[in-house]
Each structure stands twice: as structure tokens, then as C-alpha cells.
Design a protein around this motif. Structure first.
Motif, PDB file in Angstrom:
ATOM      1  N   UNK A  69       0.835  -1.214   0.000  1.00  0.00           N
ATOM      2  CA  UNK A  69       0.000   0.000   0.000  1.00  0.00           C
ATOM      3  C   UNK A  69       0.864   1.256   0.000  1.00  0.00           C
ATOM      4  N   UNK A  70       1.961   1.168   0.725  1.00  0.00           N
ATOM      5  CA  UNK A  70       2.886   2.296   0.821  1.00  0.00           C
ATOM      6  C   UNK A  70       3.450   2.626  -0.573  1.00  0.00           C
ATOM      7  N   UNK A  71       3.869   1.556  -1.263  1.00  0.00           N
ATOM      8  CA  UNK A  71       4.452   1.771  -2.592  1.00  0.00           C
ATOM      9  C   UNK A  71       3.392   2.261  -3.588  1.00  0.00           C
ATOM     10  N   UNK A  72       2.172   1.671  -3.453  1.00  0.00           N
ATOM     11  CA  UNK A  72       1.080   2.125  -4.328  1.00  0.00           C
ATOM     12  C   UNK A  72       0.817   3.604  -4.117  1.00  0.00           C
ATOM     13  N   UNK A  73       0.839   3.977  -2.841  1.00  0.00           N
ATOM     14  CA  UNK A  73       0.540   5.367  -2.494  1.00  0.00           C
ATOM     15  C   UNK A  73       1.578   6.313  -3.091  1.00  0.00           C
ATOM     16  N   UNK A  74       2.774   5.767  -3.409  1.00  0.00           N
ATOM     17  CA  UNK A  74       3.839   6.615  -3.970  1.00  0.00           C
ATOM     18  C   UNK A  74       3.894   6.540  -5.488  1.00  0.00           C
ATOM     19  N   UNK A  76       3.160   7.059  -9.508  1.00  0.00           N
ATOM     20  CA  UNK A  76       3.169   8.340 -10.239  1.00  0.00           C
ATOM     21  C   UNK A  76       1.845   9.081 -10.121  1.00  0.00           C
ATOM     22  N   UNK A  77       0.727   8.336 -10.217  1.00  0.00           N
ATOM     23  CA  UNK A  77      -0.554   9.040 -10.193  1.00  0.00           C
ATOM     24  C   UNK A  77      -0.792   9.665  -8.820  1.00  0.00           C
ATOM     25  N   UNK A  78      -0.240   9.019  -7.760  1.00  0.00           N
ATOM     26  CA  UNK A  78      -0.436   9.566  -6.419  1.00  0.00           C
ATOM     27  C   UNK A  78       0.255  10.907  -6.264  1.00  0.00           C
ATOM     28  N   UNK A  79       1.259  11.169  -7.166  1.00  0.00           N
ATOM     29  CA  UNK A  79       1.946  12.458  -7.079  1.00  0.00           C
ATOM     30  C   UNK A  79       0.974  13.584  -7.422  1.00  0.00           C
ATOM     31  N   UNK A  80       0.036  13.292  -8.322  1.00  0.00           N
ATOM     32  CA  UNK A  80      -0.952  14.307  -8.668  1.00  0.00           C
ATOM     33  C   UNK A  80      -2.160  14.263  -7.736  1.00  0.00           C
ATOM     34  N   UNK A  81      -2.683  13.039  -7.529  1.00  0.00           N
ATOM     35  CA  UNK A  81      -3.852  12.896  -6.648  1.00  0.00           C
ATOM     36  C   UNK A  81      -3.463  12.028  -5.455  1.00  0.00           C
ATOM     37  N   UNK A  82      -3.173  12.645  -4.315  1.00  0.00           N
ATOM     38  CA  UNK A  82      -2.731  11.874  -3.163  1.00  0.00           C
ATOM     39  C   UNK A  82      -3.792  10.847  -2.757  1.00  0.00           C
ATOM     40  N   UNK A  83      -3.351   9.659  -2.334  1.00  0.00           N
ATOM     41  CA  UNK A  83      -4.288   8.612  -1.915  1.00  0.00           C
ATOM     42  C   UNK A  83      -4.918   8.998  -0.577  1.00  0.00           C
ATOM     43  N   UNK A  84      -6.011   8.323  -0.243  1.00  0.00           N
ATOM     44  CA  UNK A  84      -6.649   8.571   1.068  1.00  0.00           C
ATOM     45  C   UNK A  84      -5.675   8.162   2.164  1.00  0.00           C
ATOM     46  N   UNK A  85      -5.591   9.018   3.161  1.00  0.00           N
ATOM     47  CA  UNK A  85      -4.596   8.741   4.201  1.00  0.00           C
ATOM     48  C   UNK A  85      -4.895   7.436   4.925  1.00  0.00           C
ATOM     49  N   UNK A  86      -6.201   7.068   4.962  1.00  0.00           N
ATOM     50  CA  UNK A  86      -6.543   5.833   5.679  1.00  0.00           C
ATOM     51  C   UNK A  86      -5.955   4.603   4.979  1.00  0.00           C
ATOM     52  N   UNK A  88      -3.005   4.309   4.043  1.00  0.00           N
ATOM     53  CA  UNK A  88      -1.600   4.140   4.413  1.00  0.00           C
ATOM     54  C   UNK A  88      -1.527   3.691   5.865  1.00  0.00           C
ATOM     55  N   UNK A  89      -0.731   2.662   6.160  1.00  0.00           N
ATOM     56  CA  UNK A  89      -0.623   2.207   7.554  1.00  0.00           C
ATOM     57  C   UNK A  89      -0.151   3.354   8.450  1.00  0.00           C
ATOM     58  N   UNK A  90      -0.725   3.444   9.667  1.00  0.00           N
ATOM     59  CA  UNK A  90      -0.413   4.548  10.599  1.00  0.00           C
ATOM     60  C   UNK A  90       1.085   4.759  10.741  1.00  0.00           C
ATOM     61  N   UNK A  91       1.770   3.624  10.922  1.00  0.00           N
ATOM     62  CA  UNK A  91       3.196   3.710  11.219  1.00  0.00           C
ATOM     63  C   UNK A  91       4.007   4.251  10.052  1.00  0.00           C
ATOM     64  N   UNK A  92       3.396   4.207   8.827  1.00  0.00           N
ATOM     65  CA  UNK A  92       4.164   4.627   7.644  1.00  0.00           C
ATOM     66  C   UNK A  92       3.807   6.029   7.165  1.00  0.00           C
ATOM     67  N   UNK A  93       2.819   6.680   7.858  1.00  0.00           N
ATOM     68  CA  UNK A  93       2.321   7.958   7.323  1.00  0.00           C
ATOM     69  C   UNK A  93       3.404   9.029   7.224  1.00  0.00           C
ATOM     70  N   UNK A  94       4.206   9.148   8.279  1.00  0.00           N
ATOM     71  CA  UNK A  94       5.249  10.187   8.282  1.00  0.00           C
ATOM     72  C   UNK A  94       6.248   9.917   7.162  1.00  0.00           C
ATOM     73  N   UNK A 100       6.929  11.386  -0.390  1.00  0.00           N
ATOM     74  CA  UNK A 100       6.094  12.058  -1.400  1.00  0.00           C
ATOM     75  C   UNK A 100       6.608  13.477  -1.674  1.00  0.00           C
ATOM     76  N   UNK A 101       6.946  14.206  -0.594  1.00  0.00           N
ATOM     77  CA  UNK A 101       7.432  15.581  -0.742  1.00  0.00           C
ATOM     78  C   UNK A 101       8.718  15.592  -1.559  1.00  0.00           C
ATOM     79  N   UNK A 102       9.617  14.629  -1.263  1.00  0.00           N
ATOM     80  CA  UNK A 102      10.885  14.636  -1.978  1.00  0.00           C
ATOM     81  C   UNK A 102      10.678  14.251  -3.457  1.00  0.00           C
ATOM     82  N   UNK A 103       9.758  13.283  -3.698  1.00  0.00           N
ATOM     83  CA  UNK A 103       9.468  12.907  -5.092  1.00  0.00           C
ATOM     84  C   UNK A 103       8.861  14.080  -5.854  1.00  0.00           C
ATOM     85  N   UNK A 104       7.960  14.812  -5.154  1.00  0.00           N
ATOM     86  CA  UNK A 104       7.311  15.953  -5.812  1.00  0.00           C
ATOM     87  C   UNK A 104       8.328  17.020  -6.178  1.00  0.00           C
ATOM     88  N   UNK A 105       9.271  17.217  -5.271  1.00  0.00           N
ATOM     89  CA  UNK A 105      10.303  18.235  -5.517  1.00  0.00           C
ATOM     90  C   UNK A 105      11.147  17.852  -6.745  1.00  0.00           C
TER      91      UNK A 105
END
Ligand code: ADP
Length: 439
Positions: A69-74, A76-86, A88-94, A100-105
Motif C-alpha cells: 500500500x505504501x508503494x502504491x501510495x507513492x 506516479x498518479x499519487x503524485x498528482x492525486x494523493x491517496x486517502x490517508x486511511x 496508508x498504515x499509521x506507522x508509515x504515514x510520516x 512524497x514531498x521529496x518525489x514531488x520536488x
């Protein structure tokens, strides 16, 4: 970083305490089976062990799913439309937010570079096309858009370019250039170069330049060709002159026979005169006198021209038809120069028509689109598009004894009056040389 460590630590801890529990159960099982008769208790212990193993397997599967799920959330399409935070596992959100921020940059930086490159290409006044080896259109700059209008994924699909021009551009070898005519009738000078980026097949960069006014690029090539012809002619005459002068010198020193001296001198004279004639012809093309325009009746002009060329036409059985519409049409031009240009065009038309069964040439003056047009037509063999470009090259001729200056001179006369000469196909055969002047 800290939360990644905490995350992997909690997973290890969960595995550890399950493994410890399993080990303890195994030890109890060995003891119960070996030393006592409590088989029912042993069975319970085995069941407990099975439960813990199942739990351990599920734990591992849950971890895999979380990683997925973490990798899916990252993606290419997630760069434009972020996935629902739910998702992503709690422990991996940060960790997700940071990655994501670094990929976007990085992506922003790439986009900026792409935009910079596109802006740079858009500032180039020539039209630029980057073509893949299979004719795909990789890039097109603003000037090319302006020249070709609507874009398409492939060169052959550009609507305003047309199939013929697309095929010519596709076949244009790197380091060469040629003139192409688009489907909309626009003439462009195309030049090709090739380049390759690491790990990619070579691509071609085609630059397109509009031919302003009367065929600038053709003229450029014409001057190139003319310089070559000049050099060739001069070398042809000067080389034997130089070597003959040398042998003449030797003959005179050694008191050689007068016959040999006379022969060498005669050759030198013949060659020098040939060169002089050539230079004269060259000057005719190069030093066109400044036109002295005056108002002249075209009907009158055609009568004068007719009188000059009719005897030669009658002799060759060539029919001449001349027409001025309306008959009182007048031109603002230098009469001598205009007459010279028309005679050149008519002579060529007669030479071409002479090959026809019923040789026929025509001269028609009229006003077309605000231009004064003098069209000289014939029913000769006509000209291919390639020949149409070549015939204006000074000294280009296909006739034995031809000078190759008639058309270049006629074109210079048209240009000196602010006009031009275009070549069209005649129906059903032959060509039309369309001499146009501003009305
Ligand atoms: P020249 O007549 O001495 O050859 P020009 O400059 O007048 O020189 O013409 C150059 C060439 O253009 C000719 O040799 C001929 O091949 C071609 N040409 C000119 N006019 C026509 C025409 N009406 N039809 C076909 N070919 C032509």
C-alpha cells in the motif's frame, strides 16, 4: 528516520515475543509428552502453538500488504492525486509524507527543466521538430506550430504538412537540406541534423525556415552553385594557360620551333577569349542595370516582342497566341528589361514546345490578385518540382550550346521590379512561367 526505526522495532518485537511463546510451548510439549501422561494437555499446547504460528504468518502478510500500500501510495498518479490517508498504515504515514514531498520536488525540478528547454526552443525563430527513428514527433517548437498549424503524434499525420512533404522530411539525411512544399502551398527550407542522448536511439532535429519573398534559400543555393561553376570555368581556362605559358617560356629559352610557339600562343588566345566571353556572360547576370520604370502598354510590348520572335517561330512551325485582358492594360516597368525577360521566357517556351506534335506557345497578360501577371505557356515536356528549382541556377542548362542565363536573368529582372517568377504545370502538358509584378 526515528519513526522508521520505531516501526521496524515494533515489528521485530511482535515477532520476538511470538517466537519466545512458541519456544516455551515447544519446551512444555516435549516435557508433557516425554515425562507425563497428560496427552490432553499436550494437545492443547499443540493447538496453542498452531494459533501462534497462524498469527505469525498473518503478521508477516499484514506487513507485506502495508509495504504494498505504501508503494502504491507513492505511484506516479499519487503524485498528482494523493491517496486517502486511511489507505496508508499509521506507522508509515510520516515516511509516506516525506518520500512524497521529496518525489514531488524532484518532479517539479524535472518539469522546470523541461519548461526551460521548451521556452528556449520557442525563442528560436526557425521551426524545430524532433523526430524519432520511426517518424514519431517527439517535440515541436512554437515557430514550427506557427508554420504547420495543428500538431499530431506523427510527422505523416500533420494535416497542413501533407504526405509528400512529410515523406521528403522523413527521408532528409542528416547534414543535408532541401526545399519542401507543404499541403497549404508554403515553401520551407528544411535542414536535418542528428543527435543521440545516452541510452536512447538517435533522433533527428529538423529545422524549418520560411522562404521569404522570392525564394531566398533557392537563391542562396544558386549563388553556391554559381561560385562552383565560376571556379570550374576559370580553372578550365587558366590551368592550360598557365602550363602553356610555362612551356612557351622553355621553348623561347631553348630557341624552339616557331610552329610550336605559334600553336601554344594560339591555344592561349583561344582559352583567354573563352574566359573573357564567360566573364561577359557572368557580368550580364551579376550587373543588371538599375531599372528605369515608365508606364508602358502591354499590348504594345507584346506587338514588339511578337515582331522580334515570330520569324523564328514560323520557321519551326510553332504557333504563338498572345492575349492582353483588358487590352488597355499597362505596366510600370523598364521596357528594355521587361522585353528582355519576355524574350528569354518565350525562347525557352519555343524550345520546349518544339518537341511537341503541335507546338504551341502562349503569352497572356492580366491582373490577378492585385498583381500584374504575364504568363508564358508552352505544351513542351514540362518540369518536375526538382527541375523547377534548378532552372533558375545561373548557368544551369540542358541544351547543347545553351548559356543557362536566360531564366536567372529573367528572374533578376522580375526581382528588380519587386516581382517574381513562378513555374506552374500547364494543362494537358507543358509549363507556365508566371512573371508577376506589383500592379
Ligand atoms: P538556356 O535556355 O540557355 O538553357 P535558361 O536559363 O533560359 O538557359 O534555361 C535553363 C534551363 O531550364 C533550360 O536549359 C531548360 O532545361 C529549362 N527550361 C527553361 N524553360 C523551360 C520550359 N519552358 N520548359 C522546359 N524546360 C525549360
Amino acid at each position: 528516520m526515528a519513526s522508521e526505526r520505531a516501526y521496524s522495532g515494533s515489528f521485530v518485537l511482535a515477532v520476538l515475543w511470538r517466537a519466545l511463546l512458541l519456544a516455551m510451548l515447544l519446551a512444555a510439549l516435549v516435557y508433557l509428552v516425554g515425562r507425563t501422561q497428560y496427552y490432553a494437555t499436550a494437545l492443547v499446547v499443540v493447538l496453542c502453538g498452531a494459533v501462534i504460528i497462524t498469527d505469525l504468518t498473518m503478521l508477516a502478510a499484514r506487513e507485506n500488504r502495508a509495504a504494498e500500500r505504501f508503494l502504491d501510495a507513492l505511484s506516479a498518479s499519487a503524485l498528482e492525486t494523493p491517496v486517502q490517508r486511511s489507505a496508508i498504515p499509521d506507522t508509515l504515514r510520516a515516511a509516506y509524507d516525506r518520500t512524497l514531498a521529496s518525489l514531488r520536488q524532484n518532479r517539479r525540478r524535472q518539469q522546470q527543466q523541461g519548461e526551460y528547454l521548451q521556452t528556449l526552443l520557442d525563442t528560436v525563430p526557425a521551426g524545430l521538430l524532433v523526430l524519432t527513428a520511426d517518424g514519431g514527433l517527439e517535440l515541436i517548437n512554437r515557430a514550427a506550430h506557427r508554420l504547420l498549424g495543428e500538431t499530431a503524434p506523427r510527422l505523416s499525420e500533420l494535416p497542413s504538412l501533407g504526405a509528400a512533404a512529410a515523406a521528403q522530411l522523413a527521408a532528409l539525411a542528416p547534414g543535408t537540406h532541401r526545399i519542401v512544399q507543404t499541403a497549404t502551398g508554403r515553401r520551407l527550407l528544411a535542414s536535418a541534423t542528428q543527435f543521440a542522448t545516452p541510452g536512447n536511439p538517435p533522433q533527428r532535429l529538423i529545422s524549418l525556415q520560411r522562404l521569404a519573398g522570392d525564394l531566398d534559400a533557392v537563391e542562396l543555393t544558386a549563388w553556391d552553385d554559381m561560385a562552383r561553376v565560376l571556379a570550374h570555368e576559370m580553372m578550365n581556362s587558366l590551368t592550360p594557360i598557365a602550363s602553356l605559358s610555362q612551356s612557351l617560356d622553355g621553348l623561347l629559352r631553348t630557341g624552339g620551333g616557331t610552329g610550336e610557339v605559334a600553336a601554344a600562343l594560339e591555344t592561349i588566345t583561344r582559352r583567354s577569349q573563352g574566359l573573357l566571353r564567360f566573364v561577359e556572360r557572368y557580368r550580364e547576370v551579376a550587373d543588371l542595370p538599375e531599372p528605369q520604370p515608365q508606364t508602358l502598354s502591354l499590348s504594345q510590348l507584346l506587338q514588339d516582342v511578337d515582331r522580334l520572335i515570330r520569324p523564328a517561330l514560323v520557321e519551326r512551325g510553332i504557333l504563338l497566341e498572345s492575349r492582353v485582358t483588358p487590352p488597355e492594360l499597362a505596366a510600370e516597368a523598364d521596357p528594355d528589361l521587361l522585353e528582355q525577360a519576355l524574350i528569354n521566357l518565350l525562347r525557352n517556351a519555343a524550345d520546349a514546345a518544339a518537341e511537341a506534335q503541335e507546338p504551341r506557345i502562349g503569352i497572356h497578360c492580366c491582373i490577378e490578385n492585385g498583381q500584374l501577371v504575364i504568363a508564358v505557356s508552352d505544351n513542351g515536356p514540362g518540369l518536375t518540382p526538382e527541375q523547377r528549382e534548378q532552372v533558375f541556377v545561373p548557368f544551369f542548362t540542358t541544351k547543347p550550346g545553351g548559356s543557362g542565363i536566360g531564366l536567372s536573368l529573367a528572374r533578376r529582372i522580375a526581382q528588380a521590379h519587386g516581382g517574381r517568377i513562378a513555374i506552374l504545370a500547364n494543362e494537358p502538358r507543358g509549363s507556365i512561367f508566371r512573371f508577376s509584378l506589383p500592379a
